[in-house]
Design a protein around this motif. Sequence first.
Motif, PDB file in Angstrom:
ATOM      1  N   GLU A 127       0.833  -1.195   0.000  1.00  0.00           N
ATOM      2  CA  GLU A 127       0.000   0.000   0.000  1.00  0.00           C
ATOM      3  C   GLU A 127       0.872   1.251   0.000  1.00  0.00           C
ATOM      4  N   TRP A 128       0.362   2.315  -0.549  1.00  0.00           N
ATOM      5  CA  TRP A 128       1.046   3.606  -0.593  1.00  0.00           C
ATOM      6  C   TRP A 128       0.597   4.405   0.625  1.00  0.00           C
ATOM      7  N   LYS A 138      -2.233   8.105   6.146  1.00  0.00           N
ATOM      8  CA  LYS A 138      -3.251   7.765   5.155  1.00  0.00           C
ATOM      9  C   LYS A 138      -2.684   6.693   4.236  1.00  0.00           C
ATOM     10  N   SER A 190      -3.372   4.092   0.883  1.00  0.00           N
ATOM     11  CA  SER A 190      -4.203   3.887  -0.306  1.00  0.00           C
ATOM     12  C   SER A 190      -3.708   2.644  -1.031  1.00  0.00           C
ATOM     13  N   SER A 216      -0.699   1.180  -6.823  1.00  0.00           N
ATOM     14  CA  SER A 216      -0.998   1.577  -8.194  1.00  0.00           C
ATOM     15  C   SER A 216      -1.304   0.341  -9.026  1.00  0.00           C
TER      16      SER A 216
END
Length: 118
Positions: free
Chosen positions: A59-60, A83, A85, A88
């Motif tokens: 995850e980023w 946070k 996300s 990609s």
Amino acid sequence: MAQVMTPDTHNPTEVLAGPVERVTFHSPESGFCVLRVKARGHRDLVTVVGHAAMISAGEWITASGVWLNDRTHGLQFKAQFLKASAPSSGDEDKTNPLCGRRVCRSVRRHCSRIGCPS
């Protein structure tokens, strides 16, 4: 790297971003986590401690916080905001600002031909 002086401390708040390489520890009950992150602008993996309901490798993350030198665990980035996300979906490497451009595509083609380590 963005730095903002907070009025209550002498430590500047910094922002880190990059992919999670490893989740060293995560408590589902409290959300506390220890992550190893390939942060932009840092050669080695960075230890990030913070809170996230769910987190996984790949995850980023974008985190803001301060650097602390823990007497037991060494230098850590203590995230006050974290946070995460999804990674990609494309083949672009977010740690390299040139990816997606001609230069990066050319390097990837060259490396695939001669077998560079990724």
